[in-house]
Design a protein around this motif. Structure first.
Motif, PDB file in Angstrom:
ATOM      1  N   THR A  48       0.926  -1.038   0.323  1.00 16.03           N
ATOM      2  CA  THR A  48      -0.149  -0.110  -0.270  1.00 16.03           C
ATOM      3  C   THR A  48       1.216   1.154   0.288  1.00 16.03           C
ATOM      4  N   HIS A  49       1.594   1.579   0.861  1.00 15.41           N
ATOM      5  CA  HIS A  49       3.150   2.117   0.819  1.00 15.41           C
ATOM      6  C   HIS A  49       3.538   2.560  -0.305  1.00 15.41           C
ATOM      7  N   VAL A  50       3.820   1.491  -0.886  1.00 16.35           N
ATOM      8  CA  VAL A  50       4.465   1.900  -2.150  1.00 16.35           C
ATOM      9  C   VAL A  50       3.773   2.358  -3.524  1.00 16.35           C
ATOM     10  N   VAL A  51       2.265   1.668  -3.738  1.00 14.68           N
ATOM     11  CA  VAL A  51       1.122   2.354  -4.517  1.00 14.68           C
ATOM     12  C   VAL A  51       0.690   3.991  -4.222  1.00 14.68           C
ATOM     13  N   VAL A  52       0.320   3.662  -2.927  1.00 15.10           N
ATOM     14  CA  VAL A  52      -0.146   4.965  -2.907  1.00 15.10           C
ATOM     15  C   VAL A  52       0.263   6.127  -2.087  1.00 15.10           C
ATOM     16  N   GLY A  53       2.061   5.775  -1.457  1.00 15.10           N
ATOM     17  CA  GLY A  53       2.738   6.789  -1.330  1.00 15.10           C
ATOM     18  C   GLY A  53       3.089   6.943  -1.603  1.00 15.10           C
ATOM     19  N   LEU A  54       3.948   5.485  -2.239  1.00 14.43           N
ATOM     20  CA  LEU A  54       5.522   6.468  -3.292  1.00 14.43           C
ATOM     21  C   LEU A  54       4.867   6.451  -4.472  1.00 14.43           C
ATOM     22  N   GLY A  55       3.452   6.180  -4.801  1.00 15.52           N
ATOM     23  CA  GLY A  55       3.152   5.614  -6.547  1.00 15.52           C
ATOM     24  C   GLY A  55       2.274   6.987  -7.073  1.00 15.52           C
ATOM     25  N   GLY A  56       1.712   7.514  -5.446  1.00 15.17           N
ATOM     26  CA  GLY A  56       1.286   8.093  -5.179  1.00 15.17           C
ATOM     27  C   GLY A  56      -0.648   7.977  -6.662  1.00 15.17           C
ATOM     28  N   GLN A  57      -0.503   7.268  -6.265  1.00 13.17           N
ATOM     29  CA  GLN A  57      -2.374   6.097  -6.937  1.00 13.17           C
ATOM     30  C   GLN A  57      -3.153   6.656  -5.854  1.00 13.17           C
ATOM     31  N   ALA A  58      -3.535   7.758  -4.993  1.00 17.25           N
ATOM     32  CA  ALA A  58      -4.413   8.186  -3.793  1.00 17.25           C
ATOM     33  C   ALA A  58      -5.989   7.146  -4.055  1.00 17.25           C
ATOM     34  N   GLN A  59      -6.514   7.446  -5.199  1.00 21.80           N
ATOM     35  CA  GLN A  59      -7.428   6.762  -5.506  1.00 21.80           C
ATOM     36  C   GLN A  59      -7.036   4.747  -5.333  1.00 21.80           C
ATOM     37  N   ALA A  60      -6.035   4.432  -4.795  1.00 24.78           N
ATOM     38  CA  ALA A  60      -5.941   2.905  -5.223  1.00 24.78           C
ATOM     39  C   ALA A  60      -6.447   2.104  -3.616  1.00 24.78           C
ATOM     40  N   ALA A  61      -7.772   1.154  -4.056  1.00 21.53           N
ATOM     41  CA  ALA A  61      -7.502   0.434  -2.694  1.00 21.53           C
ATOM     42  C   ALA A  61      -6.827   0.001  -1.692  1.00 21.53           C
ATOM     43  N   PRO A  62      -6.201   0.049  -0.648  1.00 21.61           N
ATOM     44  CA  PRO A  62      -5.071  -0.428   0.437  1.00 21.61           C
ATOM     45  C   PRO A  62      -5.164  -1.644  -0.071  1.00 21.61           C
ATOM     46  N   PHE A  63      -3.743  -3.067  -0.003  1.00 21.48           N
ATOM     47  CA  PHE A  63      -3.980  -3.812   0.374  1.00 21.48           C
ATOM     48  C   PHE A  63      -4.314  -4.856   1.457  1.00 21.48           C
ATOM     49  N   LYS A  64      -4.796  -5.062   1.616  1.00 20.13           N
ATOM     50  CA  LYS A  64      -5.372  -5.736   2.762  1.00 20.13           C
ATOM     51  C   LYS A  64      -4.087  -7.818   3.200  1.00 20.13           C
ATOM     52  N   PRO A  65      -4.193  -7.693   4.170  1.00 19.50           N
ATOM     53  CA  PRO A  65      -3.707  -8.678   4.974  1.00 19.50           C
ATOM     54  C   PRO A  65      -4.512  -9.974   3.717  1.00 19.50           C
ATOM     55  N   GLU A  66      -6.157  -9.959   3.559  1.00 19.29           N
ATOM     56  CA  GLU A  66      -6.375 -11.548   3.166  1.00 19.29           C
ATOM     57  C   GLU A  66      -5.333 -11.756   1.646  1.00 19.29           C
ATOM     58  N   ASP A  67      -5.250 -10.179   0.813  1.00 21.21           N
ATOM     59  CA  ASP A  67      -4.358 -10.189  -0.103  1.00 21.21           C
ATOM     60  C   ASP A  67      -3.471 -10.559  -0.085  1.00 21.21           C
ATOM     61  N   ILE A  68      -2.597 -10.875   0.871  1.00 23.43           N
ATOM     62  CA  ILE A  68      -1.455 -11.731   1.204  1.00 23.43           C
ATOM     63  C   ILE A  68      -1.564 -13.009   1.685  1.00 23.43           C
ATOM     64  N   SER A  69      -2.424 -13.262   2.051  1.00 23.30           N
ATOM     65  CA  SER A  69      -2.113 -14.798   2.881  1.00 23.30           C
ATOM     66  C   SER A  69      -3.590 -15.465   1.573  1.00 23.30           C
ATOM     67  N   ALA A  70      -3.784 -15.240   0.276  1.00 24.25           N
ATOM     68  CA  ALA A  70      -4.340 -15.837  -0.465  1.00 24.25           C
ATOM     69  C   ALA A  70      -3.296 -15.902  -1.425  1.00 24.25           C
TER      70      ALA A  70
END
Ligand code: HEC
Length: 156
Positions: A113-135
């Protein structure tokens, strides 16, 4: 062993509250801190990458992180690593990213989430969820299949 940021967070919150209660600490897992501890060595400050070392994470990849296939691919890369030839932002890489599976689901979701929203500036992108990682952890692919997943996710 490196202490989990998530556990430290839970401990600090528990001490501050003076109570043993489950605080929703996952929301506070600091993706920027994880990035600075681990990813920055290769992907560089701001995740702009370095030719010959590691690709940018803030170009096409972040811009397309609204696509479920791109998100699934990114989650897969952090849990199993990546190796073999790819082309990113016009640069060729044929290197090895080590798996980051030692990090918790919360830490990996927070750092993506930090990479995409914070560094990548994609403020509209949904945060990654822990479930995305466990999948992603439940899926195992050959490096070649993962690179094919990359092509399919980013192409078109
Ligand atoms: C030891 C160096 C190293 C570290 C540490 C590292 N990476 Fe990587 N990463 C790479 C390399 C090298 C590649 C490209 C591998 C290849 O050439 O196939 C890559 C690829 C990626 C990709 C896919 C990029 C694309 O265009 O498909 C993502 C996403 C990624 N890394 C995220 C991370 C995150 C998040 C972290 C920190 C948790 C991290 N990496 C830590 C070296 C590293």
């Amino acid at each position: 062993m490196r202490p989990s940021l998530f556990k430290l967070c839970g401990l600090a919150a528990g001490l501050a509250a003076g109570l043993v209660i489950a605080l929703p600490c996952a929301a506070g897992t600091d993706g920027a801190a994880v990035y600075q501890q681990i990813c920055v060595a290769c992907h560089q400050a701001g995740a702009v990458g370095a030719p010959g070392l590691a690709p940018s994470l803030v170009g096409e990849l972040s811009r397309r992180a609204d696509r479920p296939a791109v998100r699934a691919y990114m989650a897969q890369v952090v849990v199993q690593g990546l190796q073999g030839p790819i082309v990113s932002e016009g640069q060729s890489y044929n290197s090895v990213m080590p798996s980051q599976a030692q990090l918790s689901d919360d830490e990996l979701a927070a750092v993506l989430t930090h990479v995409v929203v914070g560094l990548g500036g994609q403020a509209q992108a949904a945060p990654f969820k822990p479930e995305d990682i466990s999948a992603a952890r439940a899926t195992r692919q050959s490096p070649k299949a993962l690179r094919a997943q990359r092509e399919a996710a980013l192409g078109g």
